[in-house]
Scaffold this active site. Structure first.
Site, PDB file in Angstrom:
ATOM      1  N   MET A  26       0.840  -1.200   0.000  1.00 48.20           N
ATOM      2  CA  MET A  26       0.000   0.000   0.000  1.00 48.20           C
ATOM      3  C   MET A  26       0.880   1.257   0.000  1.00 48.20           C
ATOM      4  SD  MET A  26      -3.435  -0.908   2.090  1.00 48.20           S
ATOM      5  CE  MET A  26      -2.804  -0.608   3.713  1.00 48.20           C
ATOM      6  N   LEU A  29       6.684   3.118   1.701  1.00 53.61           N
ATOM      7  CA  LEU A  29       7.548   1.950   1.853  1.00 53.61           C
ATOM      8  C   LEU A  29       8.683   2.169   2.845  1.00 53.61           C
ATOM      9  CD1 LEU A  29       7.771   0.942  -1.913  1.00 53.61           C
ATOM     10  CD2 LEU A  29       6.096   0.228  -0.198  1.00 53.61           C
ATOM     11  N   GLU A  31      12.147  -0.246   4.858  1.00 59.50           N
ATOM     12  CA  GLU A  31      13.130  -1.305   4.556  1.00 59.50           C
ATOM     13  C   GLU A  31      12.494  -2.696   4.503  1.00 59.50           C
ATOM     14  OE1 GLU A  31      16.262  -1.300   3.551  1.00 59.50           O
ATOM     15  OE2 GLU A  31      16.210   0.880   3.497  1.00 59.50           O
ATOM     16  N   GLY A  32      11.434  -2.899   5.293  1.00 55.65           N
ATOM     17  CA  GLY A  32      10.760  -4.206   5.289  1.00 55.65           C
ATOM     18  C   GLY A  32      10.194  -4.526   3.918  1.00 55.65           C
ATOM     19  N   HIS A  33       9.532  -3.531   3.306  1.00 52.43           N
ATOM     20  CA  HIS A  33       8.994  -3.748   1.952  1.00 52.43           C
ATOM     21  C   HIS A  33      10.132  -4.016   0.962  1.00 52.43           C
ATOM     22  CE1 HIS A  33       5.686  -1.006   3.530  1.00 52.43           C
ATOM     23  NE2 HIS A  33       4.996  -2.034   3.100  1.00 52.43           N
ATOM     24  N   ARG A 184       2.821   2.365   9.621  1.00 52.48           N
ATOM     25  CA  ARG A 184       2.079   3.119  10.646  1.00 52.48           C
ATOM     26  C   ARG A 184       2.985   3.619  11.775  1.00 52.48           C
ATOM     27  NH1 ARG A 184      -2.363  -0.592   8.980  1.00 52.48           N
ATOM     28  NH2 ARG A 184      -4.021   0.750   8.166  1.00 52.48           N
TER      29      ARG A 184
END
Ligand code: PAF
Length: 278
Positions: A26, A29, A31-33, A184
């Site tokens: 969504m 972004l 670092e996880g994405h 979030r």
């Protein structure tokens, strides 16, 4: 890297390839994405990231309107991560008419935990993910483990609908203090950000109790809720579940690699989720 906004253009671009690998997001972004994108790269011959804030998975009082839309910054990050194609459709493009056909996941998996506190959430997720799968026709897709229940719901959807897509799960990335990376987290004030690690620390405490032989799940959960509530959080759930179906464990479910602890709690106005395999 190509930035594409329409289904027709995307199909034309992907016609050049045989095995797209998709990372649905969504946007906003972190670092996880980007780790999911890097994981996706060897899974296909073209790496596609989708960016779409999906109205269908938000309740009316939730943050659909304020969810950060940061397309330019997202594209720069995706390019640096080696993404080949960004699909960022408008709402009009993805939902040109009200989406009357929706995918209803089974209640025993989708109406508990996140689905209990966010009714309709997984119907919204499955509907958009199935639509993205139909548009991209990926050979593989990667989802983050932070959304533990989501990746389970999607895996079962793919299995039950016999979709020819390999679903991969990417490990949760954490900040130095242990807070799971999340779009979030950006909503948190400095004081809330310092406090936010308590969610993962509480989950770790629940695992420690299990490791010390505690088998009264009700007591573990009540103590966790009490601890976070005393610090000013509003927990939705802090719970011990079986990994394979997210149901509460029975007496013979306490073997190795069988349990997961999951939590969702509000800190101020920000709702955070996390989980750890026990
Ligand atoms: O995890 C997310 O970001 C969303 O739920 C997803 C899978 C992109 C569907 O909108």
């Amino acid at each position: 890297m190509k930035l594409i906004h329409t289904i027709a253009e995307l199909r034309a671009e992907l016609a050049k390839y045989e095995r797209p690998a998709l990372v649905p997001t969504m946007g906003n972004l972190h670092e996880g994405h980007l780790a999911l994108v890097k994981q996706a790269k060897p899974l296909g011959d073209v790496t596609v990231a989708s960016i779409f804030v999906n109205r269908l998975q938000f309740l009316p009082h939730e943050d659909f309107g304020t969810y950060p839309r940061t397309l330019e910054a997202d594209c720069a990050k995706l390019q640096a991560a080696g993404c080949d194609v960004v699909f960022a459709p408008s709402e009009q493009e993805l939902y040109p008419e009200p989406q009357g056909y929706k995918l209803q996941p089974p209640t025993e998996l989708a109406d508990i935990l996140e689905g209990h506190f966010r009714p309709g959430f997984f119907t919204g997720v499955c509907t958009v993910v199935l639509k993205l799968f139909n548009i991209v026709q990926p050979a593989a897709a990667v989802f983050g483990a932070k959304d533990y229940q989501q990746q389970m719901v999607i895996r079962r959807m793919v299995a039950q609908l016999a979709l020819p897509i390999d679903i991969h799960t990417g490990a949760t990335l954490r900040a130095a203090d242990g807070l799971a990376l999340s779009s979030r987290n950006g909503y948190l004030s400095a004081a809330e950000r310092a406090e936010a690690v308590q969610l993962s620390l509480t989950l770790k405490g629940m695992i420690a109790a299990l490791q010390q032989g505690e088998r009264d799940i009700g007591r573990i959960e009540a103590q966790a809720v009490q601890a976070l509530t005393a610090r000013g959080w509003q927990p939705d759930y802090l719970t011990v579940r079986r990994r394979h179906d997210l149901q509460p464990p029975q007496a013979d479910d306490f073997g190795p690699d069988s349990l997961v602890v999951l939590g969702a709690a509000r800190l101020g106005t920000t709702r955070l989720i996390d989980n750890l395999e026990a």
